[in-house]
Design a protein around this motif. Structure first.
Motif, PDB file in Angstrom:
ATOM      1  N   ALA A 111      29.213  43.553  47.661  1.00  0.00           N
ATOM      2  CA  ALA A 111      28.688  44.539  48.602  1.00  0.00           C
ATOM      3  C   ALA A 111      27.289  44.177  49.090  1.00  0.00           C
ATOM      4  N   GLY A 112      26.550  43.402  48.301  1.00  0.00           N
ATOM      5  CA  GLY A 112      25.192  43.055  48.680  1.00  0.00           C
ATOM      6  C   GLY A 112      25.074  41.933  49.694  1.00  0.00           C
ATOM      7  N   ASN A 113      26.079  41.051  49.763  1.00  0.00           N
ATOM      8  CA  ASN A 113      25.958  39.899  50.665  1.00  0.00           C
ATOM      9  C   ASN A 113      27.087  39.781  51.682  1.00  0.00           C
ATOM     10  N   ALA A 114      28.098  40.634  51.579  1.00  0.00           N
ATOM     11  CA  ALA A 114      29.278  40.484  52.435  1.00  0.00           C
ATOM     12  C   ALA A 114      28.914  40.547  53.924  1.00  0.00           C
ATOM     13  N   ALA A 115      28.046  41.472  54.299  1.00  0.00           N
ATOM     14  CA  ALA A 115      27.696  41.622  55.712  1.00  0.00           C
ATOM     15  C   ALA A 115      27.060  40.355  56.263  1.00  0.00           C
ATOM     16  N   THR A 116      26.187  39.741  55.498  1.00  0.00           N
ATOM     17  CA  THR A 116      25.526  38.507  55.936  1.00  0.00           C
ATOM     18  C   THR A 116      26.524  37.368  56.080  1.00  0.00           C
ATOM     19  N   ILE A 117      27.446  37.259  55.132  1.00  0.00           N
ATOM     20  CA  ILE A 117      28.392  36.146  55.146  1.00  0.00           C
ATOM     21  C   ILE A 117      29.393  36.281  56.283  1.00  0.00           C
ATOM     22  N   VAL A 118      30.012  37.447  56.445  1.00  0.00           N
ATOM     23  CA  VAL A 118      31.040  37.589  57.475  1.00  0.00           C
ATOM     24  C   VAL A 118      30.439  37.601  58.872  1.00  0.00           C
ATOM     25  N   GLY A 119      29.150  37.880  58.983  1.00  0.00           N
ATOM     26  CA  GLY A 119      28.522  38.005  60.292  1.00  0.00           C
ATOM     27  C   GLY A 119      28.550  36.751  61.138  1.00  0.00           C
ATOM     28  N   GLY A 120      28.743  35.607  60.523  1.00  0.00           N
ATOM     29  CA  GLY A 120      28.768  34.360  61.282  1.00  0.00           C
ATOM     30  C   GLY A 120      30.147  33.965  61.775  1.00  0.00           C
ATOM     31  N   TYR A 121      31.135  34.869  61.660  1.00  0.00           N
ATOM     32  CA  TYR A 121      32.517  34.504  61.970  1.00  0.00           C
ATOM     33  C   TYR A 121      33.163  35.522  62.906  1.00  0.00           C
ATOM     34  N   ASP A 122      34.250  35.073  63.560  1.00  0.00           N
ATOM     35  CA  ASP A 122      35.008  35.926  64.471  1.00  0.00           C
ATOM     36  C   ASP A 122      36.188  36.598  63.776  1.00  0.00           C
ATOM     37  N   LEU A 123      36.666  36.004  62.708  1.00  0.00           N
ATOM     38  CA  LEU A 123      37.871  36.456  62.021  1.00  0.00           C
ATOM     39  C   LEU A 123      37.727  36.130  60.539  1.00  0.00           C
ATOM     40  N   VAL A 124      38.190  37.040  59.685  1.00  0.00           N
ATOM     41  CA  VAL A 124      38.094  36.838  58.242  1.00  0.00           C
ATOM     42  C   VAL A 124      39.478  36.988  57.617  1.00  0.00           C
ATOM     43  N   LEU A 125      39.782  36.120  56.658  1.00  0.00           N
ATOM     44  CA  LEU A 125      40.988  36.244  55.841  1.00  0.00           C
ATOM     45  C   LEU A 125      40.549  36.480  54.409  1.00  0.00           C
ATOM     46  N   ASP A 126      41.094  37.509  53.781  1.00  0.00           N
ATOM     47  CA  ASP A 126      40.746  37.822  52.402  1.00  0.00           C
ATOM     48  C   ASP A 126      41.970  37.633  51.517  1.00  0.00           C
ATOM     49  N   GLY A 127      41.879  36.672  50.608  1.00  0.00           N
ATOM     50  CA  GLY A 127      42.947  36.432  49.651  1.00  0.00           C
ATOM     51  C   GLY A 127      42.454  36.534  48.227  1.00  0.00           C
ATOM     52  N   THR A 128      41.408  37.323  48.009  1.00  0.00           N
ATOM     53  CA  THR A 128      40.831  37.446  46.671  1.00  0.00           C
ATOM     54  C   THR A 128      41.701  38.332  45.787  1.00  0.00           C
ATOM     55  N   ASP A 129      41.431  38.269  44.485  1.00  0.00           N
ATOM     56  CA  ASP A 129      42.293  38.972  43.536  1.00  0.00           C
ATOM     57  C   ASP A 129      41.571  40.092  42.802  1.00  0.00           C
ATOM     58  N   ASN A 130      40.446  40.576  43.343  1.00  0.00           N
ATOM     59  CA  ASN A 130      39.797  41.726  42.727  1.00  0.00           C
ATOM     60  C   ASN A 130      39.426  42.750  43.789  1.00  0.00           C
ATOM     61  N   PHE A 131      39.564  44.011  43.432  1.00  0.00           N
ATOM     62  CA  PHE A 131      39.449  45.088  44.404  1.00  0.00           C
ATOM     63  C   PHE A 131      38.022  45.244  44.927  1.00  0.00           C
ATOM     64  N   ALA A 132      37.030  45.047  44.073  1.00  0.00           N
ATOM     65  CA  ALA A 132      35.647  45.225  44.496  1.00  0.00           C
ATOM     66  C   ALA A 132      35.297  44.276  45.644  1.00  0.00           C
ATOM     67  N   THR A 133      35.711  43.017  45.531  1.00  0.00           N
ATOM     68  CA  THR A 133      35.451  42.057  46.596  1.00  0.00           C
ATOM     69  C   THR A 133      36.220  42.425  47.855  1.00  0.00           C
ATOM     70  N   ARG A 134      37.482  42.788  47.706  1.00  0.00           N
ATOM     71  CA  ARG A 134      38.300  43.144  48.865  1.00  0.00           C
ATOM     72  C   ARG A 134      37.685  44.321  49.625  1.00  0.00           C
ATOM     73  N   LYS A 135      37.212  45.316  48.895  1.00  0.00           N
ATOM     74  CA  LYS A 135      36.592  46.481  49.534  1.00  0.00           C
ATOM     75  C   LYS A 135      35.299  46.092  50.237  1.00  0.00           C
ATOM     76  N   ALA A 136      34.481  45.270  49.590  1.00  0.00           N
ATOM     77  CA  ALA A 136      33.215  44.846  50.196  1.00  0.00           C
ATOM     78  C   ALA A 136      33.453  44.067  51.481  1.00  0.00           C
ATOM     79  N   VAL A 137      34.421  43.161  51.454  1.00  0.00           N
ATOM     80  CA  VAL A 137      34.737  42.360  52.643  1.00  0.00           C
ATOM     81  C   VAL A 137      35.254  43.265  53.760  1.00  0.00           C
ATOM     82  N   ALA A 138      36.146  44.190  53.411  1.00  0.00           N
ATOM     83  CA  ALA A 138      36.721  45.085  54.419  1.00  0.00           C
ATOM     84  C   ALA A 138      35.655  45.965  55.057  1.00  0.00           C
ATOM     85  N   GLU A 139      34.774  46.494  54.265  1.00  0.00           N
ATOM     86  CA  GLU A 139      33.721  47.359  54.807  1.00  0.00           C
ATOM     87  C   GLU A 139      32.752  46.575  55.682  1.00  0.00           C
TER      88      GLU A 139
END
Length: 250
Positions: A111-139
């Motif tokens: 949740a602390g770095n997801a916004a910075t990381i995804v901000g450089g991209y047009d499209l994101v694919l999430d294939g992670t296996d833990n809910f906390a990461t999936r939620k952070a990426v989605a938000e």
């Protein structure tokens, strides 16, 4: 954005494909795609998107390759055991297609770095296996107005969908949100892990390839993406089913 002679030969089957052709390949070349997780689902997605000619491909994962990964995480080699998954995956993609600009994010997305990381991209694919990461990426994707292709697997089954809350569907309703499918209150303790329950290796190939297919469709503006639709695969019976969700579900 012209293709070199080598690129023209490499992507020949795309370039002659009716409904895709040069415009579709140009869109792929101009795209910036982030894959979060270089494991079972990330492996086929990375392979197919690198082969397809995505212009910029980011890979985010802080895990290390383990021997038990090799049963399903097919882009990693036995001699990469102990190496970072993001670096190992980038090495595979670079050997497959030198025309792809690869960006390695050897870190845990949260949740602390997801916004910075995804901000450089047009499209994101999430294939992670833990809910906390999936939620952070989605938000983070929702806040930035970035399309998100999400996949998950367990034992013999898997599913894939596309989250696009910033887009309106044909009926005027907003696109689905992560929270429409995963209500508040879920955490990782509620979900099974592949370490505890096991997972059939080829299942990750099925779902990961579907994720790559959705990504190509979204980039090229092709067909009908899985927005508001959860595509479910039962590997034991070889059957697909579909569940509508979100405000437009009827």
């Amino acid at each position: 954005m012209a293709f070199s002679p080598e690129e023209t030969r490499r992507y020949a089957r795309h370039l002659v494909l009716k409904g895709f052709g040069g415009p579709g390949q140009q869109a792929l070349k101009a795209s910036r795609v982030l894959i979060v997780g270089a494991g079972g689902l990330g492996s086929p997605a990375i392979a197919y998107l690198a082969a397809a000619g995505v212009g910029t491909l980011g890979i985010a994962d802080n895990d290390r390759v383990a021997l038990s990964n090799l049963q399903r995480q097919v882009i990693h080699r036995a001699d990469a055991v102990g190496a970072g998954k993001a670096e190992s995956a980038a090495g595979f993609a670079a050997a497959l297609n030198s025309h792809v600009d690869l960006r390695v994010h050897d870190l845990k997305v949260d949740a602390g770095n997801a916004a910075t990381i995804v901000g450089g991209y047009d499209l994101v694919l999430d294939g992670t296996d833990n809910f906390a990461t999936r939620k952070a990426v989605a938000e983070a994707c929702e806040a930035a107005g970035i399309l998100l292709v999400s996949g998950a697997v367990s034992m013999f089954d898997g599913h894939v969908t596309v989250f696009a809350p910033h887009l309106e569907r044909a009926d005027g309703t907003p696109g689905p949100r992560f929270a429409d499918l995963y209500p508040d209150g879920i955490d990782d303790d509620d979900l099974p892990t592949c370490e505890a329950t096991g997972i059939l290796g080829p299942l990750t190939g099925v779902i990961g390839a579907l994720m790559a297919m959705e990504a190509v469709k979204l980039i090229a503006g092709l067909g009908d993406p899985l927005i508001g639709r959860l595509l479910v695969y039962d590997g034991k019976t070889a059957r697909f089913s579909e569940i509508a969700f979100g405000d437009g579900a009827g």
